[in-house]
Design an enzyme around this catalytic site. Sequence first.
Site, PDB file in Angstrom:
ATOM      1  N   GLY A 191       0.829  -1.209   0.000  1.00  0.00           N
ATOM      2  CA  GLY A 191       0.000   0.000   0.000  1.00  0.00           C
ATOM      3  C   GLY A 191       0.852   1.244   0.000  1.00  0.00           C
ATOM      4  N   THR A 201      13.256 -10.224  -3.615  1.00  0.00           N
ATOM      5  CA  THR A 201      12.166 -10.720  -4.434  1.00  0.00           C
ATOM      6  C   THR A 201      12.328 -12.192  -4.732  1.00  0.00           C
ATOM      7  OG1 THR A 201      11.215 -10.698  -6.645  1.00  0.00           O
ATOM      8  CG2 THR A 201      13.391  -9.722  -6.436  1.00  0.00           C
ATOM      9  N   ASP A 205      10.364 -13.475  -6.643  1.00  0.00           N
ATOM     10  CA  ASP A 205       9.858 -13.524  -8.008  1.00  0.00           C
ATOM     11  C   ASP A 205      10.912 -13.175  -9.060  1.00  0.00           C
ATOM     12  OD1 ASP A 205       7.358 -14.114  -7.080  1.00  0.00           O
ATOM     13  OD2 ASP A 205       6.653 -12.056  -7.118  1.00  0.00           O
ATOM     14  N   MET A 218       4.092 -19.613  -6.665  1.00  0.00           N
ATOM     15  CA  MET A 218       4.045 -18.148  -6.763  1.00  0.00           C
ATOM     16  C   MET A 218       4.855 -17.655  -7.951  1.00  0.00           C
ATOM     17  SD  MET A 218       4.187 -16.458  -3.043  1.00  0.00           S
ATOM     18  CE  MET A 218       2.674 -16.284  -2.130  1.00  0.00           C
ATOM     19  N   ILE A 250       6.367 -21.303   0.627  1.00  0.00           N
ATOM     20  CA  ILE A 250       7.703 -21.226   0.023  1.00  0.00           C
ATOM     21  C   ILE A 250       8.443 -19.934   0.399  1.00  0.00           C
ATOM     22  CG2 ILE A 250       7.031 -22.698  -1.919  1.00  0.00           C
ATOM     23  CD1 ILE A 250       7.163 -20.204  -3.712  1.00  0.00           C
ATOM     24  N   ARG A 251       7.698 -18.952   0.902  1.00  0.00           N
ATOM     25  CA  ARG A 251       8.383 -17.692   1.221  1.00  0.00           C
ATOM     26  C   ARG A 251       8.392 -17.378   2.716  1.00  0.00           C
ATOM     27  NH1 ARG A 251       4.170 -12.835  -0.622  1.00  0.00           N
ATOM     28  NH2 ARG A 251       3.179 -12.821   1.409  1.00  0.00           N
TER      29      ARG A 251
HETATM   30  N1  LIG Z   1       5.524   2.795  -7.893  1.00  0.00           N
HETATM   31  C1  LIG Z   1       5.823   3.042  -6.618  1.00  0.00           C
HETATM   32  N2  LIG Z   1       6.370   4.228  -6.257  1.00  0.00           N
HETATM   33  C2  LIG Z   1       6.685   4.502  -4.980  1.00  0.00           C
HETATM   34  N3  LIG Z   1       6.490   3.616  -3.961  1.00  0.00           N
HETATM   35  C3  LIG Z   1       5.952   2.432  -4.242  1.00  0.00           C
HETATM   36  C4  LIG Z   1       5.593   2.066  -5.574  1.00  0.00           C
HETATM   37  N4  LIG Z   1       5.093   0.811  -5.553  1.00  0.00           N
HETATM   38  C5  LIG Z   1       5.121   0.411  -4.266  1.00  0.00           C
HETATM   39  N5  LIG Z   1       5.643   1.374  -3.468  1.00  0.00           N
HETATM   40  C6  LIG Z   1       5.844   1.298  -2.016  1.00  0.00           C
HETATM   41  O1  LIG Z   1       6.568   0.116  -1.713  1.00  0.00           O
HETATM   42  C7  LIG Z   1       5.852  -0.689  -0.774  1.00  0.00           C
HETATM   43  C8  LIG Z   1       5.985  -2.149  -1.172  1.00  0.00           C
HETATM   44  O2  LIG Z   1       5.555  -2.355  -2.515  1.00  0.00           O
HETATM   45  P1  LIG Z   1       4.936  -3.736  -2.993  1.00  0.00           P
HETATM   46  O3  LIG Z   1       4.711  -3.654  -4.450  1.00  0.00           O
HETATM   47  O4  LIG Z   1       3.773  -4.085  -2.139  1.00  0.00           O
HETATM   48  O5  LIG Z   1       6.042  -4.818  -2.620  1.00  0.00           O
HETATM   49  P2  LIG Z   1       7.491  -5.122  -3.219  1.00  0.00           P
HETATM   50  O6  LIG Z   1       8.380  -4.027  -2.802  1.00  0.00           O
HETATM   51  O7  LIG Z   1       7.827  -6.407  -2.582  1.00  0.00           O
HETATM   52  O8  LIG Z   1       7.336  -5.211  -4.699  1.00  0.00           O
HETATM   53  C9  LIG Z   1       4.417  -0.207  -0.806  1.00  0.00           C
HETATM   54  O9  LIG Z   1       3.879  -0.306   0.480  1.00  0.00           O
HETATM   55  C10 LIG Z   1       4.529   1.230  -1.269  1.00  0.00           C
HETATM   56  O10 LIG Z   1       4.560   2.089  -0.139  1.00  0.00           O
HETATM   57  O1  LIG Z   2       1.603 -11.175  -0.168  1.00  0.00           O
HETATM   58  P1  LIG Z   2       0.441 -11.023  -1.074  1.00  0.00           P
HETATM   59  O2  LIG Z   2      -0.095  -9.630  -1.027  1.00  0.00           O
HETATM   60  O3  LIG Z   2      -0.606 -12.052  -0.855  1.00  0.00           O
HETATM   61  O4  LIG Z   2       0.952 -11.214  -2.548  1.00  0.00           O
HETATM   62  C1  LIG Z   2       1.418 -12.418  -3.087  1.00  0.00           C
HETATM   63  C2  LIG Z   2       2.546 -12.075  -4.011  1.00  0.00           C
HETATM   64  O5  LIG Z   2       3.688 -11.781  -3.256  1.00  0.00           O
HETATM   65  C3  LIG Z   2       4.817 -12.432  -3.818  1.00  0.00           C
HETATM   66  O6  LIG Z   2       5.115 -13.553  -3.041  1.00  0.00           O
HETATM   67  C4  LIG Z   2       5.983 -11.489  -3.775  1.00  0.00           C
HETATM   68  O7  LIG Z   2       5.662 -10.257  -4.356  1.00  0.00           O
HETATM   69  P2  LIG Z   2       6.479  -8.927  -3.990  1.00  0.00           P
HETATM   70  O8  LIG Z   2       7.917  -9.228  -4.262  1.00  0.00           O
HETATM   71  O9  LIG Z   2       5.929  -7.864  -4.873  1.00  0.00           O
HETATM   72  O10 LIG Z   2       6.277  -8.647  -2.549  1.00  0.00           O
HETATM   73  C5  LIG Z   2       4.346 -12.856  -5.210  1.00  0.00           C
HETATM   74  O11 LIG Z   2       5.024 -13.997  -5.716  1.00  0.00           O
HETATM   75  C6  LIG Z   2       2.905 -13.142  -4.974  1.00  0.00           C
HETATM   76  O12 LIG Z   2       2.161 -13.048  -6.158  1.00  0.00           O
END
Ligand SMILES: Nc1ncnc2c1ncn2[C@@H]1O[C@H](COP(=O)(O)OP(=O)(O)O)[C@@H](O)[C@H]1O
Ligand SMILES: O=P(O)(O)OC[C@H]1O[C@](O)(COP(=O)(O)O)[C@@H](O)[C@@H]1O
Length: 581
Positions: A219, A272, A274, A317, A464-465
């Site tokens: 978020g 990640t 992923d 995932m 797995i995570r």
């Molecule tokens: N495009 C973006 N620009 C700036 N901050 C972002 C953006 N996308 C996500 N974030 C911030 O990074 C946090 C984690 O992003 P998220 O996509 O949920 O996980 P991950 O970093 O694992 O990909 C979010 O709570 C948000 O505050």
């Molecule tokens: O934790 P959530 O919100 O259920 O999302 C599940 C997703 O998180 C992951 O485990 C990791 O995603 P991020 O690296 O963006 O956090 C993905 O493989 C999967 O699709």
Amino acid sequence: MDSIFAPKSSSTSTLSSPAFISRFLEASSSRKFSSLTFVGSRPIRYSSYSTTFSMVSNDVSKPKIISGDFGYVLEDVPHFTDYIPGLATCSNPLQDNPAYSVVKQYFVHVDDSVPQKIVAHKDSPRGIHFRRAGPRQKVYFDSDEVHACIVTCGGLCPGLNTVIREIVYSLYHMYGVSRVLGIEGGYRGFYARNTTALTPKVVNDIHKRGGTILGTSRGGHDTSKIVDSIQDRGINQVYIIGGDGTQKGASVIFEEIRRRGLKVVVAGIPKTIDNDIPVIDKSFGFDTAVEEAQRAINAAHVEAESVENGIGLVKLMGRYSELYVSRWELPEYVHVDLSSKLHGWEILNVAPLWFIAMYATLASRDVDCCLIPESPFYLDGEGGLFEYIEKQLKENGHMVIVIAEGAGQELLSESKQSRNQQDASGNKLLQDVGLWISHRIKDYFSRQKTMAINLKYIDPTYMIRAVPSNASDNVYCTLLAQSAVHGAMAGYTGFTSGLVNGRQTYIPFYRIIEKQNNVVITDRMWARLLSSTNQPSFMSDKDVTEENISGGKKEEGPATQLLDNGNCADGVLGKKEVSSV
Ligand SMILES: Nc1ncnc2c1ncn2[C@@H]1O[C@H](COP(=O)(O)OP(=O)(O)O)[C@@H](O)[C@H]1O
Ligand SMILES: O=P(O)(O)OC[C@H]1O[C@](O)(COP(=O)(O)O)[C@@H](O)[C@@H]1O
Ligand SMILES: [Mg+2]
């Protein structure tokens, strides 16, 4: 006069790094290099080399690109000295550290860099390099002055606690720092949650636990409030552990810190499972996740071979990192191509996130079919999945199918609305393809009445995570954390610490968060998988040439030719392949 930093008229292509760099390399390799003129260039001469290096911008908000002979390009990371004049330095306390005193050359040479592509031809330019990570002779912080904080954001990944532990240990034991704060609950925790004091005692055995002791969140967040909180608390080193979304957030926080002229390091540690972060070889936690995924595959295999016409189906995932809505302002140099399309959907960012499925399949040898988003498949008719299942069952009496959670979404999405649902961070919400496909397979065979099947669906999802990291990931986490701390102490900022071709480097944020535009299913690794499982590719030559080679972009060369992306082209898969095979 042409400046390679001069913004182009197009609104989206202010600086797309790979495009920009390839233009640059083209120019240098075609001998136009010496006659390039740069507006606002600031030549830098390094005494150790006879070569003249040029840094082609003196605007601190632009990427620092340093060029050298034979097409050498250093994509450097920002440093305090770029925007704060007259900073004092002191000797690195490591020189008195008994652990390091036995190492002959324990400080990294100021000019050390690591090439992004290690496969070269005799005439190829030297190409892009990243600054090598490691301790520097001079540091920009007194130990007493440092007030560090650590935050973890996004989804879980094995090894988060190990990275936290090692940052704390490195700061305490290598640099004599004793003030480290843990920010709870992700980015929002900076202004909405409590903090925890992190000491070696507190973090001593957290690496044995899965998850993150700090908690995490998805978020949005408020960048200004975060930077206010950093300023108010007197924090001057911010360690941010997280995935692609998190690193984008880190980049914006760094921009704001630099805009305010603060002596505050922002260092990212990429996370990640992923593998959706470009440039780096792979993330910590990936090996652990693959190992765990294999357990599910083993179980599926045992179940399948114990009964007649048994099918073991495992969903793993791995999704596309499609950002449908960008609700945060990205720095202006981040290139987003709104016109990218895959399966007809508008997407901002595409990355191959099925690495777990692919690697677990390759590792297990029990899988007969691996289905991934990048390689669309179909169910009915000649060459379809049902036909293949029937054939396998007739020949072997059982089969194992692995499906990545992002696969086949276009087949099961009923409405555009359901396709476009997002989580709090703007990531596309995926529908349960595993459940869907298991119903479809069961329906097919009950309609056909040719054979009675026995299908077992295993969905290990979060298992797995959520596990602690394994031995090799623990080592990797340690090196990443130490590198980040060395870089921060040396005054580098706005960087992600990452492994490139097996060496620790500092990568500028803009490279970590830039759009990945190559989803190359014609990569060697995918071909290796196909030959290992012997499954059909479900693709015609037409599909390969036009749709799916590189996220909708056509590649040059014959349709069925394997692209040699082994670090020679810009392909995302190639670079990862080299590090792991
Ligand atoms: N495009 C973006 N620009 C700036 N901050 C972002 C953006 N996308 C996500 N974030 C911030 O990074 C946090 C984690 O992003 P998220 O996509 O949920 O996980 P991950 O970093 O694992 O990909 C979010 O709570 C948000 O505050
Ligand atoms: O934790 P959530 O919100 O259920 O999302 C599940 C997703 O998180 C992951 O485990 C990791 O995603 P991020 O690296 O963006 O956090 C993905 O493989 C999967 O699709
Ligand atoms: Mg992500």
